[in-house]
Design a protein around this motif. Structure first.
Motif, short mmCIF file in Angstrom:
data_model
loop_
_atom_site.label_atom_id
_atom_site.label_comp_id
_atom_site.label_asym_id
_atom_site.label_seq_id
_atom_site.Cartn_x
_atom_site.Cartn_y
_atom_site.Cartn_z
N ALA A 1 0.84 -1.12 0.13
CA ALA A 1 0.02 -0.05 -0.07
C ALA A 1 0.87 1.34 -0.02
O ALA A 1 0.63 2.14 -0.60
CB ALA A 1 -1.00 0.12 1.07
N MET A 2 1.79 1.33 0.66
CA MET A 2 2.81 2.26 0.68
C MET A 2 3.49 2.66 -0.34
O MET A 2 3.65 3.60 -0.95
CB MET A 2 3.88 2.21 1.59
CG MET A 2 3.74 2.29 3.11
SD MET A 2 4.71 1.88 4.53
CE MET A 2 6.33 2.80 3.83
N ILE B 1 0.94 4.26 -2.60
CA ILE B 1 0.87 5.61 -2.62
C ILE B 1 2.02 6.42 -3.08
O ILE B 1 1.54 7.49 -3.59
CB ILE B 1 0.78 5.89 -1.11
CG1 ILE B 1 -0.36 5.26 -0.49
CG2 ILE B 1 1.07 7.19 -0.66
CD1 ILE B 1 -0.44 5.18 1.21
N PHE B 2 3.44 5.92 -2.96
CA PHE B 2 4.22 6.52 -3.80
C PHE B 2 4.16 6.77 -5.21
O PHE B 2 4.75 7.82 -5.63
CB PHE B 2 5.76 5.85 -3.24
CG PHE B 2 5.86 6.73 -1.96
CD1 PHE B 2 6.60 7.70 -1.72
CD2 PHE B 2 5.71 5.82 -0.81
CE1 PHE B 2 7.00 8.58 -0.44
CE2 PHE B 2 6.30 6.44 0.53
CZ PHE B 2 6.58 7.68 0.69
N GLN B 3 3.51 5.78 -5.68
CA GLN B 3 3.37 5.45 -7.24
C GLN B 3 2.42 6.56 -7.63
O GLN B 3 2.82 7.38 -8.68
CB GLN B 3 3.12 4.02 -7.93
CG GLN B 3 4.04 3.26 -7.61
CD GLN B 3 3.58 1.82 -8.11
OE1 GLN B 3 2.46 1.53 -7.93
NE2 GLN B 3 4.52 1.05 -8.40
N ILE B 4 1.11 6.69 -6.90
CA ILE B 4 0.38 7.87 -7.16
C ILE B 4 0.88 9.17 -7.18
O ILE B 4 0.82 10.13 -7.97
CB ILE B 4 -0.78 7.64 -6.46
CG1 ILE B 4 -1.80 6.44 -6.78
CG2 ILE B 4 -1.66 8.74 -6.49
CD1 ILE B 4 -2.58 6.09 -5.73
N ILE B 5 1.86 9.44 -6.03
CA ILE B 5 2.39 10.62 -5.84
C ILE B 5 3.41 11.13 -7.00
O ILE B 5 3.42 12.11 -7.66
CB ILE B 5 3.27 10.85 -4.57
CG1 ILE B 5 2.19 10.62 -3.37
CG2 ILE B 5 4.13 11.85 -4.31
CD1 ILE B 5 2.84 10.29 -2.01
#
Length: 176
Positions: A16-17, A20-24
């Motif tokens: 999940a982390m 999140i970083f891929q989306i950022i």
């Protein structure tokens, strides 16, 4: 909660982390590869160390697929996903051969895993895609061969070093 369930939950949280970083990273294309790449590589190593090599492999399989689904990996590069998966598996499995023991041994695993991933992705992007008849447009093929070369080595080494620092901190604090 038994040990296997705990490891699965931890691997899911690390995945999940990564998402999140891929989306950022998708929203910061100028530094995307050098922001997201080390973080994903760090997550791969942390998952392998904390949860075991097979859950690390699972995260290594899912991260490129999810990168494509969230738009972090450009659609024209989708046919290259299986190669990225293999590169991730090489990184995780080569590291896992050396993850038991002291920091020096784990560092060797990071180095060999990063080299293995880099060599495979460079070969795949420069030769294998043509041998397999994948018809990438010339511009895409050129960009692919650039992004799957030295940047892969750099991001794997940085991510691995970050993971080693976190692992040592967790061990020192007796969390692991």
């Amino acid at each position: 909660m038994n040990i296997d369930t705990r490891k699965l939950v931890r691997a899911s949280l690390l995945l999940a982390m990564g998402i999140i970083f891929q989306i950022i990273g998708r929203n910061i294309p100028q530094i995307n590869q050098f922001l997201v790449g080390p973080i994903i590589n760090c997550i791969l190593i942390l998952t392998a160390f904390i949860c075991g090599k097979w859950l690390g492999a699972g995260v290594g399989i899912l991260t490129p697929i999810l990168a494509w689904l969230v738009g972090q990996l450009a659609t024209p590069l989708a046919p290259f996903i299986p190669f990225i998966i293999i590169g991730n598996l090489l990184f995780v499995f080569l590291f896992s051969l050396f993850m038991e023991g002291e920091l020096l041994k784990r560092s060797i695993g990071i180095f060999l895993g990063a080299i293995g991933k880099y060599v495979f992705l460079m070969f795949a992007s420069r030769k294998l895609i043509y041998l397999l008849g994948l018809n990438f447009p010339p511009k895409v093929a050129k960009a692919l061969s650039i992004s799957m070369s030295i940047p892969q080595l750099i991001t794997a080494l940085i991510g691995g070093a970050l993971a080693l620092m976190i692992i040592e901190l967790l061990i020192k604090r007796k969390i692991l």
